[in-house]
Scaffold this motif. Structure first.
Motif, PDB file in Angstrom:
ATOM      1  N   MET A 149       0.910  -1.159   0.129  1.00 51.51           N
ATOM      2  CA  MET A 149       0.099   0.062   0.037  1.00 51.51           C
ATOM      3  C   MET A 149       0.903   1.209  -0.052  1.00 51.51           C
ATOM      4  SD  MET A 149      -2.824   1.325   2.995  1.00 51.51           S
ATOM      5  CE  MET A 149      -4.051  -0.104   2.314  1.00 51.51           C
ATOM      6  N   SER A 150       0.728   1.944  -1.036  1.00 50.80           N
ATOM      7  CA  SER A 150       1.576   3.295  -1.113  1.00 50.80           C
ATOM      8  C   SER A 150       0.783   4.468   0.038  1.00 50.80           C
ATOM      9  CB  SER A 150       1.385   3.811  -2.277  1.00 50.80           C
ATOM     10  OG  SER A 150       0.084   4.306  -2.925  1.00 50.80           O
ATOM     11  N   GLU A 151       1.461   5.530   0.142  1.00 47.61           N
ATOM     12  CA  GLU A 151       1.071   6.648   0.743  1.00 47.61           C
ATOM     13  C   GLU A 151      -0.122   7.286   0.236  1.00 47.61           C
ATOM     14  OE1 GLU A 151       2.427  10.860   2.706  1.00 47.61           O
ATOM     15  OE2 GLU A 151       3.695  10.040   1.184  1.00 47.61           O
ATOM     16  N   ASP A 152      -0.141   7.301  -1.133  1.00 42.93           N
ATOM     17  CA  ASP A 152      -1.490   7.620  -1.680  1.00 42.93           C
ATOM     18  C   ASP A 152      -2.763   6.854  -1.439  1.00 42.93           C
ATOM     19  OD1 ASP A 152      -0.249  10.020  -2.907  1.00 42.93           O
ATOM     20  OD2 ASP A 152       0.370   8.965  -4.813  1.00 42.93           O
ATOM     21  N   ASP A 153      -2.584   5.498  -1.676  1.00 46.35           N
ATOM     22  CA  ASP A 153      -3.639   4.425  -1.421  1.00 46.35           C
ATOM     23  C   ASP A 153      -3.974   4.585   0.443  1.00 46.35           C
ATOM     24  OD1 ASP A 153      -3.287   3.329  -3.478  1.00 46.35           O
ATOM     25  OD2 ASP A 153      -1.849   1.810  -2.857  1.00 46.35           O
ATOM     26  N   PHE A 154      -3.271   4.824   1.312  1.00 48.29           N
ATOM     27  CA  PHE A 154      -3.233   5.421   2.728  1.00 48.29           C
ATOM     28  C   PHE A 154      -4.247   6.332   2.613  1.00 48.29           C
ATOM     29  CE2 PHE A 154      -2.389   8.176   6.174  1.00 48.29           C
ATOM     30  CZ  PHE A 154      -2.866   7.157   7.234  1.00 48.29           C
ATOM     31  N   TRP A 155      -3.980   7.432   2.223  1.00 44.17           N
ATOM     32  CA  TRP A 155      -4.741   8.900   2.058  1.00 44.17           C
ATOM     33  C   TRP A 155      -5.961   8.636   1.468  1.00 44.17           C
ATOM     34  CZ3 TRP A 155      -4.630  12.095   5.448  1.00 44.17           C
ATOM     35  CH2 TRP A 155      -3.182  12.654   6.179  1.00 44.17           C
ATOM     36  N   ALA A 156      -6.103   7.722   0.211  1.00 43.83           N
ATOM     37  CA  ALA A 156      -7.123   7.529  -0.365  1.00 43.83           C
ATOM     38  C   ALA A 156      -8.226   6.995   0.339  1.00 43.83           C
ATOM     39  CB  ALA A 156      -7.137   6.677  -1.494  1.00 43.83           C
ATOM     40  N   LEU A 157      -7.819   5.984   1.175  1.00 47.06           N
ATOM     41  CA  LEU A 157      -8.755   5.237   2.385  1.00 47.06           C
ATOM     42  C   LEU A 157      -9.258   6.617   3.420  1.00 47.06           C
ATOM     43  CD1 LEU A 157      -7.101   1.675   2.637  1.00 47.06           C
ATOM     44  CD2 LEU A 157      -9.339   2.014   1.818  1.00 47.06           C
ATOM     45  N   ILE A 158      -8.250   7.108   4.007  1.00 44.94           N
ATOM     46  CA  ILE A 158      -8.624   8.293   4.885  1.00 44.94           C
ATOM     47  C   ILE A 158      -9.527   9.142   4.376  1.00 44.94           C
ATOM     48  CG2 ILE A 158      -7.873   9.918   6.307  1.00 44.94           C
ATOM     49  CD1 ILE A 158      -6.970   7.396   7.526  1.00 44.94           C
ATOM     50  N   ASN A 159      -9.232   9.687   3.388  1.00 37.44           N
ATOM     51  CA  ASN A 159     -10.024  10.740   2.510  1.00 37.44           C
ATOM     52  C   ASN A 159     -11.661   9.886   2.074  1.00 37.44           C
ATOM     53  OD1 ASN A 159      -8.397  12.594   2.526  1.00 37.44           O
ATOM     54  ND2 ASN A 159      -7.637  12.422   0.357  1.00 37.44           N
ATOM     55  N   SER A 160     -11.686   8.919   1.721  1.00 39.39           N
ATOM     56  CA  SER A 160     -12.947   8.202   1.587  1.00 39.39           C
ATOM     57  C   SER A 160     -13.677   7.831   2.781  1.00 39.39           C
ATOM     58  CB  SER A 160     -12.646   6.806   0.876  1.00 39.39           C
ATOM     59  OG  SER A 160     -12.139   7.006  -0.588  1.00 39.39           O
ATOM     60  N   SER A 161     -13.014   7.679   3.882  1.00 39.74           N
ATOM     61  CA  SER A 161     -14.002   7.363   5.137  1.00 39.74           C
ATOM     62  C   SER A 161     -14.307   8.684   5.754  1.00 39.74           C
ATOM     63  CB  SER A 161     -12.859   6.963   6.111  1.00 39.74           C
ATOM     64  OG  SER A 161     -12.022   7.959   6.765  1.00 39.74           O
ATOM     65  N   ILE A 162     -14.244   9.799   5.138  1.00 36.63           N
ATOM     66  CA  ILE A 162     -14.678  11.122   5.728  1.00 36.63           C
ATOM     67  C   ILE A 162     -16.316  11.306   5.611  1.00 36.63           C
ATOM     68  CG2 ILE A 162     -14.965  13.563   5.561  1.00 36.63           C
ATOM     69  CD1 ILE A 162     -11.678  13.573   4.806  1.00 36.63           C
ATOM     70  N   SER A 163     -16.788  10.667   4.419  1.00 34.92           N
ATOM     71  CA  SER A 163     -18.071  10.724   4.102  1.00 34.92           C
ATOM     72  C   SER A 163     -19.036   9.724   5.098  1.00 34.92           C
ATOM     73  CB  SER A 163     -18.508  10.707   2.742  1.00 34.92           C
ATOM     74  OG  SER A 163     -17.774   9.719   2.304  1.00 34.92           O
ATOM     75  N   LYS A 164     -18.267   8.725   5.794  1.00 34.95           N
ATOM     76  CA  LYS A 164     -19.014   7.489   6.297  1.00 34.95           C
ATOM     77  C   LYS A 164     -19.804   7.707   7.441  1.00 34.95           C
ATOM     78  CE  LYS A 164     -17.470   5.458   2.597  1.00 34.95           C
ATOM     79  NZ  LYS A 164     -18.332   5.583   1.491  1.00 34.95           N
ATOM     80  N   GLY A 165     -19.895   8.824   8.081  1.00 37.96           N
ATOM     81  CA  GLY A 165     -20.409   9.226   9.250  1.00 37.96           C
ATOM     82  C   GLY A 165     -19.602   9.493  10.538  1.00 37.96           C
ATOM     83  N   THR A 166     -20.058   8.974  11.498  1.00 40.05           N
ATOM     84  CA  THR A 166     -19.552   9.326  12.856  1.00 40.05           C
ATOM     85  C   THR A 166     -17.926   8.556  12.981  1.00 40.05           C
ATOM     86  OG1 THR A 166     -20.278   7.254  13.954  1.00 40.05           O
ATOM     87  CG2 THR A 166     -21.546   9.080  14.176  1.00 40.05           C
ATOM     88  N   LYS A 167     -17.271   9.142  14.039  1.00 40.75           N
ATOM     89  CA  LYS A 167     -15.825   8.473  14.117  1.00 40.75           C
ATOM     90  C   LYS A 167     -16.160   6.769  14.036  1.00 40.75           C
ATOM     91  CE  LYS A 167     -14.009  12.340  16.652  1.00 40.75           C
ATOM     92  NZ  LYS A 167     -13.783  12.839  17.867  1.00 40.75           N
ATOM     93  N   ALA A 168     -17.025   6.403  14.909  1.00 43.67           N
ATOM     94  CA  ALA A 168     -17.048   4.863  14.786  1.00 43.67           C
ATOM     95  C   ALA A 168     -17.406   4.220  13.699  1.00 43.67           C
ATOM     96  CB  ALA A 168     -17.931   4.607  16.161  1.00 43.67           C
ATOM     97  N   GLU A 169     -18.314   4.949  13.032  1.00 38.62           N
ATOM     98  CA  GLU A 169     -18.854   4.462  11.644  1.00 38.62           C
ATOM     99  C   GLU A 169     -17.520   4.465  10.796  1.00 38.62           C
ATOM    100  OE1 GLU A 169     -23.408   5.570  11.621  1.00 38.62           O
ATOM    101  OE2 GLU A 169     -21.848   7.085  11.088  1.00 38.62           O
ATOM    102  N   ARG A 170     -16.829   5.463  10.805  1.00 42.30           N
ATOM    103  CA  ARG A 170     -15.551   5.737   9.686  1.00 42.30           C
ATOM    104  C   ARG A 170     -14.511   4.445  10.271  1.00 42.30           C
ATOM    105  NH1 ARG A 170     -13.151  11.401   9.766  1.00 42.30           N
ATOM    106  NH2 ARG A 170     -11.797  10.571   8.196  1.00 42.30           N
ATOM    107  N   VAL A 171     -14.221   4.337  11.480  1.00 42.71           N
ATOM    108  CA  VAL A 171     -13.351   3.088  12.000  1.00 42.71           C
ATOM    109  C   VAL A 171     -14.024   1.760  11.388  1.00 42.71           C
ATOM    110  CG1 VAL A 171     -12.670   2.022  13.820  1.00 42.71           C
ATOM    111  CG2 VAL A 171     -12.340   4.349  13.731  1.00 42.71           C
ATOM    112  N   HIS A 172     -15.106   1.402  11.473  1.00 38.99           N
ATOM    113  CA  HIS A 172     -15.686   0.288  11.035  1.00 38.99           C
ATOM    114  C   HIS A 172     -15.656   0.284   9.428  1.00 38.99           C
ATOM    115  CE1 HIS A 172     -18.268  -2.925  10.638  1.00 38.99           C
ATOM    116  NE2 HIS A 172     -19.248  -2.624   9.657  1.00 38.99           N
ATOM    117  N   TRP A 173     -15.729   1.286   8.693  1.00 38.99           N
ATOM    118  CA  TRP A 173     -15.804   1.175   7.200  1.00 38.99           C
ATOM    119  C   TRP A 173     -14.094   1.109   6.842  1.00 38.99           C
ATOM    120  CZ3 TRP A 173     -12.906   4.016   3.719  1.00 38.99           C
ATOM    121  CH2 TRP A 173     -13.338   3.799   2.411  1.00 38.99           C
TER     122      TRP A 173
END
Length: 190
Positions: free
Chosen positions: A1-25
């Motif tokens: 996994m590249s740094e870009d892949d890491f950030w893509a996951l983090i950025n994609s998680s933003i729209s997933k809801g609460t902190k707990a929902e983001r962690v689950h996603w």
């Protein structure tokens, strides 16, 4: 996994809801990968946190949110990572940019209006640091210790001391020139 892949996951998680929902996603995405990719994700998390460990950012966070300890700062830095790559890179490049983030201004206004931070609002994201651990244990069928060993084999000191970069300082006058926009913003609010 590249740094870009890491950030893509983090950025994609933003729209997933609460902190707990983001962690689950995030955990659901990571368990679809290999143990090596999970190790890489956690490596990027550590390396990204280390980039945030600067005296200027510690003081910026402290001035705005009263971050009283190393542990609190790490949780704050995880929150900053959770805001996404653009926000993180801007603030790490210049901690005074923290005051430009809508999330920060909203939190300051909320607190000034007498609101108290709930776990969801508070500028910390402790759980983000555990995403890869739980996924790794599930996918690799090993305990967390083997994840730490894999990170150390990559040269990442997971149990190293908190070692902020830059010159230590702790003076209000110094804050005026090191963090002028934060200082001005707070002065205007008094």
């Amino acid at each position: 996994m590249s740094e870009d892949d890491f950030w893509a996951l983090i950025n994609s998680s933003i729209s997933k809801g609460t902190k707990a929902e983001r962690v689950h996603w995030l955990q659901c995405r990571l368990v679809e990968t290999s143990p090596e990719e999970i190790i890489d994700f956690h490596s990027w998390m550590f390396l990204t946190l280390q980039r945030a460990e600067t005296w200027n950012l510690i003081h910026a966070a402290g001035r705005l949110f009263w971050i009283p300890s190393e542990e609190s700062f790490v949780y704050f830095a995880r929150w900053l990572i959770g805001l996404g790559r653009e926000a993180f890179e801007s603030v790490v490049a210049n901690p005074d940019n923290l005051i430009d983030l809508d999330e920060v201004r909203d939190l300051i206004q909320y607190r000034r209006s007498g609101g108290t931070f709930s776990n969801e609002l508070y500028p910390e994201f402790e759980m983000l640091g555990y995403v890869a651990i739980d996924a790794y244990v599930q996918v690799a069928k090993k305990d967390a210790r083997s994840l730490w060993e894999a990170l150390e084999a990559k040269g990442i000191d997971v149990f190293g001391s908190f070692n902020p970069k830059g010159e230590p300082w702790d003076d209000l006058e110094e804050a005026q020139w090191r963090l002028p926009r934060i200082h001005q913003y707070l002065a205007e609010m008094e």
